[in-house]
Motif scaffolding. Structure first.
Motif, PDB file in Angstrom:
ATOM      1  N   ILE A 258      45.139  50.604  33.000  1.00 32.25           N
ATOM      2  CA  ILE A 258      43.988  49.757  33.297  1.00 32.25           C
ATOM      3  C   ILE A 258      44.130  49.180  34.704  1.00 32.25           C
ATOM      4  CG2 ILE A 258      42.805  47.613  32.686  1.00 32.25           C
ATOM      5  CD1 ILE A 258      43.583  48.141  29.778  1.00 32.25           C
ATOM      6  N   VAL A 259      43.067  49.316  35.499  1.00 36.48           N
ATOM      7  CA  VAL A 259      43.009  48.725  36.832  1.00 36.48           C
ATOM      8  C   VAL A 259      41.976  47.599  36.792  1.00 36.48           C
ATOM      9  CG1 VAL A 259      42.634  49.116  39.286  1.00 36.48           C
ATOM     10  CG2 VAL A 259      43.608  50.943  37.861  1.00 36.48           C
ATOM     11  N   CYS A 260      42.460  46.357  36.836  1.00 36.55           N
ATOM     12  CA  CYS A 260      41.562  45.204  36.784  1.00 36.55           C
ATOM     13  C   CYS A 260      40.962  44.919  38.162  1.00 36.55           C
ATOM     14  CB  CYS A 260      42.318  43.978  36.278  1.00 36.55           C
ATOM     15  SG  CYS A 260      42.880  44.125  34.569  1.00 36.55           S
ATOM     16  N   ASP A 261      39.975  44.045  38.184  1.00 38.41           N
ATOM     17  CA  ASP A 261      39.295  43.746  39.445  1.00 38.41           C
ATOM     18  C   ASP A 261      40.162  42.972  40.418  1.00 38.41           C
ATOM     19  OD1 ASP A 261      39.328  41.388  38.028  1.00 38.41           O
ATOM     20  OD2 ASP A 261      37.193  40.958  38.260  1.00 38.41           O
ATOM     21  N   ASP A 262      41.288  42.417  39.949  1.00 42.03           N
ATOM     22  CA  ASP A 262      42.194  41.693  40.838  1.00 42.03           C
ATOM     23  C   ASP A 262      43.481  42.469  41.106  1.00 42.03           C
ATOM     24  OD1 ASP A 262      43.269  41.527  38.310  1.00 42.03           O
ATOM     25  OD2 ASP A 262      43.775  39.396  38.422  1.00 42.03           O
ATOM     26  N   ALA A 263      43.492  43.744  40.792  1.00 42.18           N
ATOM     27  CA  ALA A 263      44.717  44.546  40.917  1.00 42.18           C
ATOM     28  C   ALA A 263      45.061  44.816  42.378  1.00 42.18           C
ATOM     29  CB  ALA A 263      44.546  45.877  40.184  1.00 42.18           C
ATOM     30  N   MET A 413      51.185  55.847  22.674  1.00 43.51           N
ATOM     31  CA  MET A 413      52.515  56.006  23.256  1.00 43.51           C
ATOM     32  C   MET A 413      52.797  54.957  24.330  1.00 43.51           C
ATOM     33  SD  MET A 413      55.336  57.650  23.123  1.00 43.51           S
ATOM     34  CE  MET A 413      54.919  59.084  22.136  1.00 43.51           C
ATOM     35  N   SER A 414      51.946  54.896  25.353  1.00 42.78           N
ATOM     36  CA  SER A 414      52.199  54.015  26.487  1.00 42.78           C
ATOM     37  C   SER A 414      50.922  53.296  26.888  1.00 42.78           C
ATOM     38  CB  SER A 414      52.730  54.838  27.674  1.00 42.78           C
ATOM     39  OG  SER A 414      52.900  54.034  28.825  1.00 42.78           O
ATOM     40  N   GLY A 415      51.051  52.062  27.379  1.00 46.12           N
ATOM     41  CA  GLY A 415      49.923  51.298  27.896  1.00 46.12           C
ATOM     42  C   GLY A 415      50.326  50.550  29.143  1.00 46.12           C
ATOM     43  N   THR A 416      49.464  50.572  30.166  1.00 42.57           N
ATOM     44  CA  THR A 416      49.801  49.991  31.462  1.00 42.57           C
ATOM     45  C   THR A 416      48.616  49.199  31.993  1.00 42.57           C
ATOM     46  OG1 THR A 416      51.182  51.914  31.929  1.00 42.57           O
ATOM     47  CG2 THR A 416      50.620  50.525  33.792  1.00 42.57           C
ATOM     48  N   ILE A 417      48.901  48.091  32.662  1.00 43.10           N
ATOM     49  CA  ILE A 417      47.837  47.310  33.286  1.00 43.10           C
ATOM     50  C   ILE A 417      48.279  46.845  34.668  1.00 43.10           C
ATOM     51  CG2 ILE A 417      48.573  45.144  32.205  1.00 43.10           C
ATOM     52  CD1 ILE A 417      45.563  44.381  32.103  1.00 43.10           C
TER      53      ILE A 417
END
Length: 483
Positions: A258-263, A413-417
């Motif tokens: 996930i790429v948030c708006d503040d990334a 399996m995997s989750g990333t933010i």
């Protein structure tokens, strides 16, 4: 290559398959490079291997974990001495970059060393007794003979993170590697033989479906540890259910970043390039979906496509290569079919999208790294595993929708933010339906001493690479002694 490495290894001897059948092993970077013809085993070979493991079990079980750990330490040392040889073989038969193969050897050694260090912790507890002059305690016993069924994408590390705890626990084992990477497993077994592991404790049976089915069917096999696809894992579990076969299954993934708006978009792009296209996307923890907030989507894609378009596709032993071939023509065809399907569903290919067209790569399994935008969250490309260098970019209207999309698949399996918000990061860790979680870093795997674990359809049974693995290879006993 020594001829014995093309054979099975049963009860301390390198022997051919009973049928005499062989299977070609071909370098995916160059179809003209035939690595060798390896044993194609069936049920008879598996039964012989299981018999040898059963015969070796009492003495190995009686040795105790501390003495068994010494064999693991010896194997780790020998693997270190042969690291370049093993890495070159991994690259030749699996295809990955030599730098990736060297990393796999290092990771494999770390897992073996971690496992050996568990030897003095592999015990139980004392408990209060309800009667006078009574001593109560618990302890573990190995379950017996285990079948270890390993995949081709990490042909050294995954077999080793099964072999090491199996042997330390006191189990004896039959290893059946993928028929696409038989030589790496043969080298692994040879290293354990050179480390002095007694005959029959670790056996190798090369082959495909027939050998795997025979392992599941053999009544002397107490457990199967399997890494691979969901359909095969489900079949193994169902095939042994009637006799309560113990199973440990590490299955597929459809992992979201996930790429948030503040990334930090630069770091997010770095992580996606590494996670989606490292090892040509052939990892169960690969980043196969980028779920991007629409407010930063265009800038993110501009940066990402510029990077991906510059990735040079080529053989794993070429230092200039940044993307390796996929493992065989079946995987290449599957990746190309997934790209075509995404386009039919409305996806737009921003870069890549087909075979690498360089003339010098015509005789290899080369797929250009592909980024596809406007992928519907419920389309096949966004839901099903590709296991190739193909990234689906899915739009999200804010954090809540991004989390919903990330959790919409059957896998976990995997989750990333990527976010600058501490509270959002912790909320994501709580809400992700996945086993291995990452914040502001690439989302592939974990350290050698952290559980390699998934959730939902990605995992069944205790995780590997962790103290919890003993709950697969051992079973508990309790004892009360009055005096």
């Amino acid at each position: 290559m020594a001829k014995h490495l093309r054979l099975n290894f049963i009860d301390g001897q390198w022997i051919p398959a009973e049928s005499g059948q062989l299977r070609e092993n071909i370098n995916p970077a160059d179809f003209a490079d035939v690595i060798g013809e390896f044993a194609e085993s069936g049920g008879v070979d598996v039964d012989h291997a299981v018999e040898a493991a059963s015969a070796a079990l009492p003495a190995w079980r009686g040795l105790g974990p501390v003495k068994r750990a010494a064999y693991l330490a010896g194997a780790s040392r020998l693997l270190g001495e042969r690291a370049e040889e093993v890495a070159a073989v991994i690259t030749r038969e699996q295809g990955k970059l030599l730098s990736e193969a060297r990393g796999e050897v290092s990771r494999a050694r770390a897992v073996v060393d971690f496992t050996a260090g568990q030897a003095r912790l592999l015990g139980g507890v004392t408990a209060p007794a309800e009667e006078e002059r009574t001593f109560a305690y618990t302890f573990r016993k190995p379950i017996g003979v285990v079948g270890l069924v390993a995949p081709w994408n990490f042909p050294l590390a995954i077999p080793l993170w099964k072999v090491a705890p199996a042997l330390l626990s006191g189990c004896t084992a039959v290893l059946k590697p993928s028929p696409l990477t038989p030589l790496t497993s043969a080298l692994l077994v040879e290293i354990f033989q050179q480390a002095g592991v007694p005959d029959g404790v670790l056996n190798l049976v090369q082959g495909d479906v027939a050998a795997g089915e025979a392992l599941v069917a053999n009544a002397e096999v107490a457990g199967i540890s399997f890494t691979g696809s969901l359909p095969v894992g489900t079949a193994i579990h169902a095939g042994g259910a009637h006799r309560l076969l113990r199973t440990q299954l590490e299955l597929g993934g459809k992992n979201a970043l996930i790429v948030c708006d503040d990334a930090d978009l630069g770091k997010a792009v770095d992580a996606v390039v590494h996670g989606a296209f490292g090892q040509a996307g052939q990892r169960c923890s690969a980043t196969s979906r980028a779920v991007v907030d629409v407010r930063v989507r265009d800038e993110f894609l501009e940066r990402l496509v510029e990077r991906v378009a510059d990735l040079r596709v080529g053989p794993g032993d070429d230092p200039a290569s940044r993307i390796c071939p996929v493992v065989n023509t079946a995987r290449m065809d599957a990746a190309l079919a997934a790209i075509a399907g995404a386009q039919r569903d409305g996806g737009k290919v921003l870069c890549g999208g087909g075979r690498e067209e360089r003339e010098d790569l015509a005789e290899g399994c080369y797929v250009r790294p592909t980024v596809i935008r406007d992928v519907p969250w419920d389309s096949e490309l966004a839901q099903e595993e590709v296991f190739g260098p193909v990234l689906a970019v899915v739009d999200a209207e804010g954090f809540d929708e991004a989390m919903s999309i990330a959790n919409s698949v059957k896998y976990g399996m995997s989750g990333t933010i990527f976010t600058a918000s501490q509270s959002r990061a912790f909320e994501a860790i709580d809400r992700f339906e996945a086993g291995m979680l990452h914040v502001n870093r690439p989302g592939v795997g974990a350290y050698a001493h952290l559980p390699h674990v998934g959730s939902k359809a990605s995992q069944y049974g205790p995780p590997e690479c962790s103290p919890q693995v003993w709950d697969f290879y051992t079973e508990w006993r309790s004892a009360c002694i009055s005096y």
